[in-house]
Write a protein that holds these residues in place. Structure first.
Motif, short mmCIF file in Angstrom:
data_model
loop_
_atom_site.label_atom_id
_atom_site.label_comp_id
_atom_site.label_asym_id
_atom_site.label_seq_id
_atom_site.Cartn_x
_atom_site.Cartn_y
_atom_site.Cartn_z
N ALA A 83 106.42 68.38 33.89
CA ALA A 83 107.56 67.57 33.46
C ALA A 83 107.18 66.74 32.25
O ALA A 83 106.02 66.35 32.07
CB ALA A 83 108.03 66.67 34.60
N ARG A 84 108.18 66.48 31.41
CA ARG A 84 107.95 65.71 30.21
C ARG A 84 107.40 64.33 30.56
O ARG A 84 106.40 63.87 29.99
CB ARG A 84 109.29 65.58 29.48
N PHE A 85 108.06 63.70 31.54
CA PHE A 85 107.61 62.35 31.89
C PHE A 85 106.24 62.38 32.56
O PHE A 85 105.42 61.48 32.38
CB PHE A 85 108.64 61.67 32.81
N GLY A 86 105.99 63.45 33.32
CA GLY A 86 104.68 63.60 33.95
C GLY A 86 103.57 63.67 32.91
O GLY A 86 102.51 63.04 33.05
N ARG A 87 103.84 64.42 31.83
CA ARG A 87 102.85 64.50 30.76
C ARG A 87 102.66 63.15 30.11
O ARG A 87 101.54 62.79 29.73
CB ARG A 87 103.31 65.51 29.70
N ALA A 88 103.75 62.42 29.98
CA ALA A 88 103.65 61.08 29.39
C ALA A 88 102.74 60.20 30.26
O ALA A 88 101.92 59.44 29.75
CB ALA A 88 105.03 60.45 29.28
N ILE A 89 102.86 60.36 31.58
CA ILE A 89 102.00 59.58 32.48
C ILE A 89 100.54 59.95 32.26
O ILE A 89 99.66 59.08 32.15
CB ILE A 89 102.39 59.81 33.95
N ARG A 90 100.27 61.25 32.14
CA ARG A 90 98.87 61.65 31.96
C ARG A 90 98.33 61.19 30.63
O ARG A 90 97.19 60.75 30.51
CB ARG A 90 98.74 63.17 32.09
N ALA A 91 99.17 61.29 29.59
CA ALA A 91 98.74 60.83 28.27
C ALA A 91 98.43 59.35 28.30
O ALA A 91 97.42 58.89 27.76
CB ALA A 91 99.83 61.12 27.24
N THR A 92 99.25 58.58 29.01
CA THR A 92 99.04 57.14 29.09
C THR A 92 97.76 56.83 29.86
O THR A 92 97.01 55.92 29.51
CB THR A 92 100.24 56.46 29.77
N ALA A 93 97.50 57.62 30.90
CA ALA A 93 96.26 57.41 31.66
C ALA A 93 95.06 57.63 30.76
O ALA A 93 94.06 56.91 30.84
CB ALA A 93 96.22 58.36 32.85
N ASP A 94 95.14 58.64 29.88
CA ASP A 94 94.01 58.93 28.99
C ASP A 94 93.80 57.84 27.97
O ASP A 94 92.67 57.41 27.73
CB ASP A 94 94.25 60.26 28.25
#
Lengths: 290, 245, 317
Positions: free
Chosen positions: A166-177
């Motif tokens: 999911a787009r938002f899921g990727r955003a979460i992972r990017a933010t975690a990084d």
């Protein structure tokens, strides 16, 4: 031999819930670098949600996971906005320590509220399927526990897909990084943090609803679930959902088997000892991401 | 006169790697008592790592460090400080919740001299704050000081340990020319008391004004050494390695 | 050093005199019990504060040392030794355990230290419950001669000694070194402060005093389950008290303990233990908005007084 095998089966079934509880904690830790030690109390709230939906309206806890998750998602967002959000810009050590302190305060408040609202009594849900068992190589598998394990697995699969696809899921992972870089490319980091916290709390809600089908729910269960989740996160590492799930199952089996050999009273000690061993081998903790 | 012939600090074949990167590579140099040695080189050439190794905050992968005739290679930082190695940090590190005076006081109580009377230590600490020009901020928590004030506080704290060797990591970075002159005068005064100084600094004016000898580092290796005149006359060194900030 | 110092000393002297004279001027057992609890909580909270407040190490396994002190004291005392000897044994056992447990766990950083110590205390609690499942009650002969006053005086002693220890930390070399370690370990090492030694010293002091307090509890309480003295409440109550009163201050634990016991007593007749809610909410307020706790709030009323050094900076930015 059969008894041992039975212990292994039971341990694995319980361990699935440990894994589910831990993934929520791990998600918040991984994305926000905060340790929400009130996670067990959120799970307790999920358990009560399922208990009351069942008692008042006859809703099966396996159905209640949805409203429970939704309610805990909102509770999580609220907690984050009111209490935890102020820590976001603090330096790492301070952020972690203060998140522990705030989480501790939250756990006191939630416990007290639960005591006032629902008394200290143990609550349990006994559904029609409660007595049904399936045979498995000489051991028996209670259908409800198996159902809880399967649902836990499916929920984690869903979270995994959400974070990957999911787009938002990727955003979460990017933010975690890297929150800084994420914000530079236009990711609404503030919202991501809030949603990650809400999602972690929602997972506690799901876990709580499932726990209510097999274990007692009372205002005091929070601490032991938080500890379980912490142990699993340390064993499994942050950022691997299925790794965490497997670590949960392993902890369940380890507890159960050590209960078999040392006496049931020692089952929890085993998990704690394992945890200390891992910590002493890696003092920085397995929390550290590679 | 034991140790009068040997250098105060002897660094021999020191190396340190972070992951696959050699931050310090087979580095050797010495510092004598009362000497000011400049450590020059572009950013990332291993100067701060060298300070960390000498002060004991980092463990070397190879090589030897001798200080005042003692092999200190494996000593923890606190023991080296007690033997007379003091330092300041590139990114200033004060004790943020303690007042300026308390910052210096605690260094008086530990360090090389370990003053045991709190009253004595208090007087010493106040005098040191006066010396670096921060006396008026003595009761201000360190977290509320300006960058320049924290720098000076850090120097006062290092001096409070009664060092024989002072490691200064970019002590004048970000200061105004007037402040730089004051700092240069302060460092001269410290040296005049017999304290050796190792200086990492990009400010050429300060380096020229202070250093007796310069060691130039590049990618963790020593590529040149000599008097400031020699080193600065070496056009290639100036262009390639003195790195503007 | 401070302008109000003579006034402060006078206050301390009056307070100490009042504490010592209380059993002489009143025979009211309820009042004495109440004062006993305040003093016990003061001592326990202060012992946590020595490491958690002055040393900046959040120990969530404090109950382990309270419990060890209680258990050892109880066994030695019921075994026939004089209570003072039993208390010394309990204190000694807790101190030794503090060194043994502190050395490995202080190698853990930040949250891992907190969680690791919590795990150790839980291991001890569960194991004690398994090994000693039966309630420990005073035999009839001891019960007949039970008097509150000597217990009370032991609590006065413990509270005074631990508070004295905290006061010593604010002005001794060791205490100043410990503060430096709390503020910045690397910088502390660079001026000659051995960070590990200081933290371990504070850990030993903290656990030893916790053990002494546990011992007094064991001497006071008529009957309890051995696992109970290892319960996490013996960690969490002092932690809440310290933060409410003022973390890293000399008088915070006393202020916090008075408040804690008063509120607990006042609300104890209500259903559902609402005092827990009060403490939880106030704890959050302190952590978020008023890191100095009660002591700083009182100090703010007295203009011109300097704020004490407390742990870390307020989380809000």
């Amino acid at each position: 031999m059969t008894v041992l095998w039975q212990n292994v089966v039971f341990g694995a079934l319980i361990g699935g819930l440990y894994g589910l509880a831990a993934v929520g904690l791990s998600l918040v830790f991984g994305v926000l670098n905060m340790l929400n030690v009130a996670h067990g109390e959120l799970l307790m709230l999920g358990g009560y949600a399922a208990f009351w939906l069942f008692t008042l309206f006859g809703v099966d806890p396996f159905v209640s996971i949805l409203p429970s998750a939704a309610a805990l998602f909102l509770v999580g967002i609220l907690l984050y906005r009111v209490l935890f959000e102020r820590l976001v810009s603090a330096p790492g050590e301070t952020k972690l320590r203060n998140s522990i302190l705030i989480g501790f305060g939250v756990s006191l408040v939630l416990q007290a509220l639960a005591l006032i609202a629902w008394t200290a009594d143990d609550r349990a849900v006994t559904t029609a399927a409660a007595g049904t068992v399936l045979p498995l190589g000489g051991a028996v598998v209670p259908v409800v526990r198996l159902g809880a394990l399967v649902v836990a697995f499916l929920v984690l699969g869903g979270v995994h897909l959400f974070l990957r696809r999911a787009r938002f899921g990727r955003a979460i992972r990017a933010t975690a990084d890297d929150p800084g870089a994420a914000s530079l490319v236009g990711i609404p980091v503030g919202t991501v943090f809030a949603v990650a916290f809400g999602l972690g709390s929602a997972l506690a809600g799901v876990a709580g609803a499932l726990v209510s089908t097999t274990d007692a729910v009372s205002p005091a269960i929070g601490l032991s679930w938080t500890l379980k989740a912490l142990i699993v996160v340390v064993l499994g590492g942050v950022g691997h959902i299925f790794g965490t799930f497997v670590a949960g199952v392993l902890l369940g089996v380890a507890e159960s088997v050590s209960g078999f050999f040392l006496g049931n009273a020692y089952r929890e000690v085993m998990g704690l000892v394992l945890f200390l061993i891992v910590l002493s081998v890696r003092p920085q903790g397995l929390f550290a991401r590679e | 006169m034991p140790g009068s012939a040997a250098p105060l600090l002897e660094v021999a074949s020191l190396s340190k790697a972070f992951g696959g990167l050699l931050a310090v590579d087979d580095l050797s140099f010495t510092i004598d008592s009362g000497e000011i040695l400049g450590l020059l080189g572009p950013n990332g050439s291993g100067k701060t790592t060298t300070f960390g190794l000498v002060a004991g905050a980092l463990r070397p992968d190879g090589g030897e460090i001798r200080f005042a005739g003692r092999p200190v290679t494996r000593w923890p930082a606190s023991r080296r400080a007690a033997l007379g190695i003091a330092r300041t940090f590139q990114l200033v590190r004060v004790f943020p919740g303690l007042t300026a005076l308390e910052n210096v006081l605690v260094a008086c109580l530990y360090g090389r001299r370990r003053v045991s009377s709190p009253a004595r230590a208090g007087a010493d600490a106040a005098a040191l704050l006066e010396r670096v020009g921060a006396a008026h901020k003595r009761n201000t928590p360190a977290r509320d000081l300006t960058l320049g004030e924290r720098r000076r506080l850090e120097i006062a704290r290092a001096l409070a340990t009664h060092p024989r060797l002072l490691l200064l990591d970019e002590p004048v970075a970000g200061l105004t020319p007037t402040e730089v002159d004051a700092a240069v005068a302060l460092f001269r005064g410290i040296r005049a008391e017999g304290v050796a100084i190792a200086l990492v600094e990009h400010n050429v004016r300060a380096v020229r004004a202070l250093c007796d000898r310069i060691v130039v580092l590049h990618a963790g290796r020593k590529i040149a050494q000599g008097t400031p005149e020699d080193v600065f006359a070496h056009a290639a060194v100036v262009e390639a390695y003195l790195g503007r900030r | 050093m401070r302008g109000a110092a003579p006034l402060g000393s006078l206050g301390v002297a009056c307070g100490a005199a009042a504490a010592v004279l209380l059993p002489v001027v009143t025979a009211n057992q309820a009042l004495l019990s109440w004062a006993f609890l305040v003093l016990l909580y003061t001592a326990l909270a202060q012992s946590w504060n020595l490491l958690g407040g002055f040393g900046g190490q959040v120990n969530l396994g404090h109950a382990a040392f309270f419990g060890l002190g209680a258990l050892v004291t109880r066994m030695v005392w019921l075994g026939g030794a004089p209570v003072v000897l039993a208390l010394a044994a309990g204190t000694g056992a807790a101190t030794a355990a503090g060194v043994l447990i502190g050395a490995p766990s202080l190698r853990l950083r930040g949250p891992y230290f907190a969680i690791g110590t919590l795990a150790i205390a839980e291991i001890l609690r569960i194991t004690t419950g398994n090994v000693l499942p039966d309630v420990s009650s005073l035999p009839a002969r001891d019960l007949a001669g039970y008097a509150l006053t000597p217990r009370y005086y032991l609590a006065v002693f413990a509270a005074a000694v631990v508070t004295g220890g905290a006061w010593w930390l604010t002005r001794s070399r060791f205490g100043r070194g410990l503060a430096a370690v709390r503020e910045d370990e690397t910088a502390a090492e660079a001026i000659g402060v051995g960070a590990f030694r200081h933290k371990l010293g504070a850990f030993a002091l903290s656990s030893g005093f916790a053990g002494m307090t546990g011992g007094i509890f064991a001497y006071y309480h008529v009957s309890f389950y051995p696992a109970f003295v290892f319960s996490p409440v013996w960690t969490f109550d002092p932690l809440v008290i310290v933060y409410l009163g003022g973390v890293g201050t000399v008088w915070g634990p006393l202020a916090g303990a008075v408040f804690f016991v008063v509120v607990q007593e006042a609300l104890s007749l209500q259903v559902g233990e609402p005092h827990l809610l009060v403490f939880g909410l106030l704890f959050l307020v302190v952590v978020i908005a008023a890191p100095g706790g009660l002591v700083e709030a009182l100090r703010a009323v007295r203009p011109g007084a300097r704020a004490p050094a407390h742990m870390g900076s307020p989380p809000a930015a």
